[in-house]
Scaffold this active site. Sequence first.
Site, PDB file in Angstrom:
ATOM      1  N   SER A   1       0.848  -1.184   0.000  1.00 48.40           N
ATOM      2  CA  SER A   1       0.000   0.000   0.000  1.00 48.40           C
ATOM      3  C   SER A   1       0.884   1.234   0.000  1.00 48.40           C
ATOM      4  O   SER A   1       2.057   1.175   0.407  1.00 48.40           O
ATOM      5  CB  SER A   1      -0.893   0.013   1.255  1.00 48.40           C
TER       6      SER A   1
ATOM      7  N   TYR B   1      -2.031  -0.870  10.377  1.00 39.78           N
ATOM      8  CA  TYR B   1      -2.044  -1.007   8.916  1.00 39.78           C
ATOM      9  C   TYR B   1      -0.756  -0.465   8.304  1.00 39.78           C
ATOM     10  O   TYR B   1      -0.118  -1.124   7.478  1.00 39.78           O
ATOM     11  CB  TYR B   1      -3.253  -0.265   8.355  1.00 39.78           C
TER      12      TYR B   1
END
Length: 247
Positions: free
Chosen positions: A136, A149
């Site tokens: 990501s 995350y």
Amino acid sequence: MAKKKNIIITGANSGIGFAAVKQFLADGFRVVGVDIQTNKMSEFIVNSDFHMAEADLSDVQQAESLMPKLEQSQLIPDILINAAGIREITPVLELSAESFKKVIDINLTAAFILSRDAARLWSKLEKQGCVINIASVSGLMAEPARAAYVSSKHAVIGLTKQLAMEFGSKGIRVNSISPGVIQTELTEEYFQDDEMVQLIKDNHALHTWGQPNDIVSCMKYLASDDAHFITGSNFVIDGGWTAGKKL
């Protein structure tokens, strides 16, 4: 006729993983879709080249049992795509250790286990292979209230490089893709808020966000023979999200 290639895709019941299943089936691959939920990908069961595996990848035992089951079923992968992922939106001071660990377990530990076990199998069979990890842009920068995350995705990029270095001599390629804002079930709530939609537009150089197939296109390339000399790389597909921000 060339033998069909086998591809394992985790997180196959939604978002980028689901789009990947659809595309690789259309391209003539034999696909194994892995997810804890199976309701959406069950539509593919009518295709004889699709096989569904229900698994909770936050459970180490379930993750470690996956590759032996596939070997037993003669579904030895040629390509592994680690697309399963979850995220939290919780400030660090309110984030529990349990919540942090669950994100790490699914986003990072499962990717490690499946990549390791695929490489063990490929090594035993003296077979080349390809791993594609979904990281990501959160693996390149910090973001509000996403400590678990962000940590997991930074680590996925690091894991990708480590595995590429260790497995390269075996003919096993390992790369990662770092999507920006992609409209999926995970991000759908963003698009219900007009202010958030405008913020997303303003922070992309292209003034728009991405769709799952924007990421699948890169997957297809990395899985192909055209990418035979690419390993240890992280492909940022973010519409300019990380290129710079307006002051």
